[in-house]
Design a protein around this motif. Structure first.
Motif, PDB file in Angstrom:
ATOM      1  N   LYS A  74       0.826  -1.206   0.000  1.00 52.41           N
ATOM      2  CA  LYS A  74       0.000   0.000   0.000  1.00 52.41           C
ATOM      3  C   LYS A  74       0.866   1.264   0.000  1.00 52.41           C
ATOM      4  O   LYS A  74       0.524   2.266  -0.604  1.00 52.41           O
ATOM      5  CB  LYS A  74      -0.871  -0.034   1.263  1.00 52.41           C
ATOM      6  N   VAL A  75       2.000   1.204   0.714  1.00 54.80           N
ATOM      7  CA  VAL A  75       2.879   2.364   0.840  1.00 54.80           C
ATOM      8  C   VAL A  75       3.659   2.641  -0.444  1.00 54.80           C
ATOM      9  O   VAL A  75       3.909   3.794  -0.774  1.00 54.80           O
ATOM     10  CB  VAL A  75       3.872   2.143   2.014  1.00 54.80           C
ATOM     11  N   PHE A  76       4.044   1.569  -1.174  1.00 48.54           N
ATOM     12  CA  PHE A  76       4.988   1.833  -2.263  1.00 48.54           C
ATOM     13  C   PHE A  76       4.584   1.368  -3.650  1.00 48.54           C
ATOM     14  O   PHE A  76       5.151   1.827  -4.635  1.00 48.54           O
ATOM     15  CB  PHE A  76       6.370   1.266  -1.909  1.00 48.54           C
ATOM     16  N   ILE A  77       3.571   0.466  -3.770  1.00 48.00           N
ATOM     17  CA  ILE A  77       3.249  -0.023  -5.122  1.00 48.00           C
ATOM     18  C   ILE A  77       2.706   1.114  -6.002  1.00 48.00           C
ATOM     19  O   ILE A  77       3.083   1.242  -7.166  1.00 48.00           O
ATOM     20  CB  ILE A  77       2.270  -1.223  -5.088  1.00 48.00           C
ATOM     21  N   SER A  78       1.857   1.978  -5.429  1.00 49.41           N
ATOM     22  CA  SER A  78       1.298   3.054  -6.261  1.00 49.41           C
ATOM     23  C   SER A  78       2.391   4.043  -6.667  1.00 49.41           C
ATOM     24  O   SER A  78       2.361   4.580  -7.766  1.00 49.41           O
ATOM     25  CB  SER A  78       0.145   3.752  -5.543  1.00 49.41           C
ATOM     26  N   VAL A  79       3.354   4.260  -5.771  1.00 44.31           N
ATOM     27  CA  VAL A  79       4.500   5.118  -6.121  1.00 44.31           C
ATOM     28  C   VAL A  79       5.267   4.479  -7.272  1.00 44.31           C
ATOM     29  O   VAL A  79       5.600   5.127  -8.268  1.00 44.31           O
ATOM     30  CB  VAL A  79       5.438   5.336  -4.900  1.00 44.31           C
ATOM     31  N   ALA A  80       5.516   3.183  -7.143  1.00 46.83           N
ATOM     32  CA  ALA A  80       6.283   2.466  -8.173  1.00 46.83           C
ATOM     33  C   ALA A  80       5.523   2.423  -9.496  1.00 46.83           C
ATOM     34  O   ALA A  80       6.123   2.463 -10.565  1.00 46.83           O
ATOM     35  CB  ALA A  80       6.595   1.051  -7.702  1.00 46.83           C
ATOM     36  N   GLU A  81       4.178   2.355  -9.407  1.00 44.84           N
ATOM     37  CA  GLU A  81       3.382   2.292 -10.635  1.00 44.84           C
ATOM     38  C   GLU A  81       3.379   3.614 -11.376  1.00 44.84           C
ATOM     39  O   GLU A  81       3.136   3.663 -12.569  1.00 44.84           O
ATOM     40  CB  GLU A  81       1.939   1.860 -10.325  1.00 44.84           C
ATOM     41  N   ARG A  82       3.639   4.724 -10.658  1.00 41.71           N
ATOM     42  CA  ARG A  82       3.656   6.016 -11.328  1.00 41.71           C
ATOM     43  C   ARG A  82       4.984   6.272 -12.037  1.00 41.71           C
ATOM     44  O   ARG A  82       5.122   7.213 -12.787  1.00 41.71           O
ATOM     45  CB  ARG A  82       3.330   7.138 -10.332  1.00 41.71           C
ATOM     46  N   SER A  83       5.978   5.432 -11.760  1.00 46.44           N
ATOM     47  CA  SER A  83       7.218   5.513 -12.534  1.00 46.44           C
ATOM     48  C   SER A  83       7.364   4.133 -13.176  1.00 46.44           C
ATOM     49  O   SER A  83       6.466   3.326 -13.089  1.00 46.44           O
ATOM     50  CB  SER A  83       8.392   5.798 -11.607  1.00 46.44           C
ATOM     51  N   ASP A  84       8.468   3.835 -13.769  1.00 42.39           N
ATOM     52  CA  ASP A  84       8.602   2.495 -14.325  1.00 42.39           C
ATOM     53  C   ASP A  84       9.246   1.525 -13.340  1.00 42.39           C
ATOM     54  O   ASP A  84       9.582   0.402 -13.688  1.00 42.39           O
ATOM     55  CB  ASP A  84       9.366   2.523 -15.651  1.00 42.39           C
ATOM     56  N   GLN A  85       9.386   1.983 -12.109  1.00 47.76           N
ATOM     57  CA  GLN A  85      10.004   1.141 -11.083  1.00 47.76           C
ATOM     58  C   GLN A  85       9.238  -0.156 -10.860  1.00 47.76           C
ATOM     59  O   GLN A  85       9.816  -1.155 -10.469  1.00 47.76           O
ATOM     60  CB  GLN A  85      10.082   1.908  -9.765  1.00 47.76           C
ATOM     61  N   ILE A  86       7.928  -0.113 -11.127  1.00 48.95           N
ATOM     62  CA  ILE A  86       7.124  -1.318 -10.892  1.00 48.95           C
ATOM     63  C   ILE A  86       7.633  -2.490 -11.728  1.00 48.95           C
ATOM     64  O   ILE A  86       7.559  -3.640 -11.301  1.00 48.95           O
ATOM     65  CB  ILE A  86       5.609  -1.044 -11.140  1.00 48.95           C
ATOM     66  N   ILE A  87       8.155  -2.185 -12.923  1.00 47.83           N
ATOM     67  CA  ILE A  87       8.647  -3.267 -13.791  1.00 47.83           C
ATOM     68  C   ILE A  87       9.836  -3.953 -13.125  1.00 47.83           C
ATOM     69  O   ILE A  87       9.917  -5.182 -13.068  1.00 47.83           O
ATOM     70  CB  ILE A  87       9.024  -2.721 -15.190  1.00 47.83           C
ATOM     71  N   ARG A  88      10.747  -3.121 -12.587  1.00 46.08           N
ATOM     72  CA  ARG A  88      11.916  -3.701 -11.928  1.00 46.08           C
ATOM     73  C   ARG A  88      11.500  -4.502 -10.692  1.00 46.08           C
ATOM     74  O   ARG A  88      12.011  -5.590 -10.414  1.00 46.08           O
ATOM     75  CB  ARG A  88      12.889  -2.588 -11.527  1.00 46.08           C
ATOM     76  N   ILE A  89      10.565  -3.953  -9.930  1.00 45.19           N
ATOM     77  CA  ILE A  89      10.103  -4.653  -8.722  1.00 45.19           C
ATOM     78  C   ILE A  89       9.440  -5.987  -9.091  1.00 45.19           C
ATOM     79  O   ILE A  89       9.750  -7.032  -8.521  1.00 45.19           O
ATOM     80  CB  ILE A  89       9.120  -3.765  -7.925  1.00 45.19           C
ATOM     81  N   ASP A  90       8.543  -5.954 -10.077  1.00 44.73           N
ATOM     82  CA  ASP A  90       7.829  -7.182 -10.414  1.00 44.73           C
ATOM     83  C   ASP A  90       8.739  -8.215 -11.077  1.00 44.73           C
ATOM     84  O   ASP A  90       8.515  -9.416 -10.936  1.00 44.73           O
ATOM     85  CB  ASP A  90       6.585  -6.872 -11.243  1.00 44.73           C
TER      86      ASP A  90
END
Ligand code: C2E
Ligand code: CA
Ligand code: CA
Ligand code: CA
Length: 279
Positions: A74-90
């Motif tokens: 909840k704290v960081f996924i939406s932040v990561a989704e607003r940049s391309d960081q989510i790709i690296r995380i996933d």
């Protein structure tokens, strides 16, 4: 009234600024979270409600932040989704889930499929499926040991691309689940168009169905729809025996939630599975 209005807007602007600041701080820290080995997976069992057997696990990411401590998505996924960081995380999540399976395989365990959550950016990213193929080939883990959960909102705008990716996953033996069903806007057309093996009822329905007659009827209708389309229907957020009984009576035969177990560490998950199956 005028000065009150002004002070309110000052408070509001200050809040906005601190939210912005918070966002940039988190975004900055997330940049190195993968390299610094700060992410960790928690696993939560999915249970066959009739037999009591565990039929799979869901992998949920956590962040051991150096100063904030153990952080939930909840704290960081939406932040990561607003940049391309989510790709690296996933992609880290894919690797970690497959590494966990490889370890359990080497230890002689029967593998329980692990479901990972994908965001829209993952679906749209180049060669996501190729990346999975390489991880699976390198590790010797069978593709069927992996499943994918995608929410309706993450498919918005790109149903065609989503369909192509899901077909590619299915072709390899990776099952696909429509997550958080009932909370998006276009559920019905997605159900019709996409290659899906399971439908996961959002926990908000499970938590209100025994208190609210309309929620109860809607949950019954969602189950009936999933079954009519020959999908596995999974309930998330099952917290009580009463909810579990209601689900079984109405044909939803797989459940996940605190009633069975919260998400736990890789070291603890098999103990949890044993305890559930002994009950
Ligand atoms: P989700 O996929 O719907 O996951 C279910 C959430 O409900 C999890 O929260 C889980 O801990 C929580 N939960 C499970 N059982 C119960 C219950 O009985 N009662 C209640 N009140 N809650 C329950 P969590 O782990 O905080 O994850 C939140 C969301 O973050 C997930 O929702 C998913 O959308 C996202 N997420 C988690 N891991 C990943 C990831 O690796 N990649 C991406 N893209 N998103 C992720
Ligand atoms: Ca999920
Ligand atoms: Ca969900
Ligand atoms: Ca959810």
């Amino acid at each position: 009234a005028k000065s009150l209005g002004r002070s309110r807007s000052v408070v509001f602007e200050t809040m906005m600024e601190s939210n912005q600041l918070e966002f940039y701080r988190l975004e900055h820290d997330l940049d190195t979270a993968v390299e610094k080995n700060q992410l960790v997976l928690a696993f939560q069992p999915k249970v066959d409600l009739l037999s009591g057997h565990v039929v799979g696990l869901e992998a949920l990411v956590r962040w051991n932040h150096p100063s904030r401590g153990y952080c939930y998505p909840k704290v960081f996924i939406s932040v990561a989704e607003r940049s391309d960081q989510i790709i690296r995380i996933d992609r880290w999540v894919m690797r970690a889930a497959i590494e966990a399976q490889a370890k359990w395989l080497a230890a002689g365990r029967t593998l329980l499929p692990i479901a990972i959550n994908l965001s829209m950016a993952d679906i749209l990213s180049t060669d996501m499926v190729g990346y999975l193929d390489r991880l699976l080939a390198e590790s010797g883990v069978p593709a069927g040991a992996l499943e994918v959960e995608v929410t309706e909102s993450s498919m918005m705008g790109e149903p065609e691309k989503t369909k192509t990716v899901m077909q590619a996953l299915n072709l390899r033996g990776i099952a696909t689940t429509l997550d958080d069903f009932g909370t998006g806007f276009s559920s019905l057309s997605y159900l019709r168009q996409l290659p899906l093996q399971s439908l996961k009822i959002d926990q908000s329905f499970i938590q209100s169905m025994l208190k609210d007659g309309n929620a109860e009827k809607l949950t019954q209708t969602i189950i009936a729809m999933g079954l009519a389309l020959e999908m596995r229907v999974v309930a998330e957020g099952v917290e009580t025996m009463e909810q579990m009984r209601w689900l079984v009576e109405h044909g939803c035969l797989i459940g996940q939630g605190y009633f069975f177990s919260p998400p736990v560490s890789a070291d603890n998950i098999h103990g949890v599975v044993e305890r559930i199956e002994q009950n």
